[in-house]
Design a protein around this motif. Structure first.
Motif: not given
Length: 71
Positions: A20-43
């Motif tokens: 079971s994983f934690a679920r976070l309420l966050t902004t799209p930009a923060q989600a991309a950063a947390l997931l380590g998506w880099g510049p393509p994910g940020a875009r």
């Protein structure tokens, strides 16, 4: 991808891992950063924000501390 979340149901166990994983309420930009998506994910996150603003008239969320959604 953008979606308008109006409710969050109960947490479930991931069938692939049995965890079971934690679920976070966050902004799209923060989600991309947390997931380590880099510049393509940020875009992608930015495009999702723009789509939500255009389609649903939603305002851009301000960066804030992540909030864990209770199980």
């Amino acid at each position: 991808m953008a979606a308008r979340a109006t409710a969050v149901g109960p947490a479930a166990v991931d069938p692939a891992t049995g965890r079971s994983f934690a679920r976070l309420l966050t902004t799209p930009a923060q989600a991309a950063a947390l997931l380590g998506w880099g510049p393509p994910g940020a875009r992608q996150a930015q495009l999702a924000v723009e789509t939500a603003r255009e389609v649903w008239g939603l305002t851009t969320a301000r960066t804030a501390a992540d909030k864990e959604i209770p199980a």
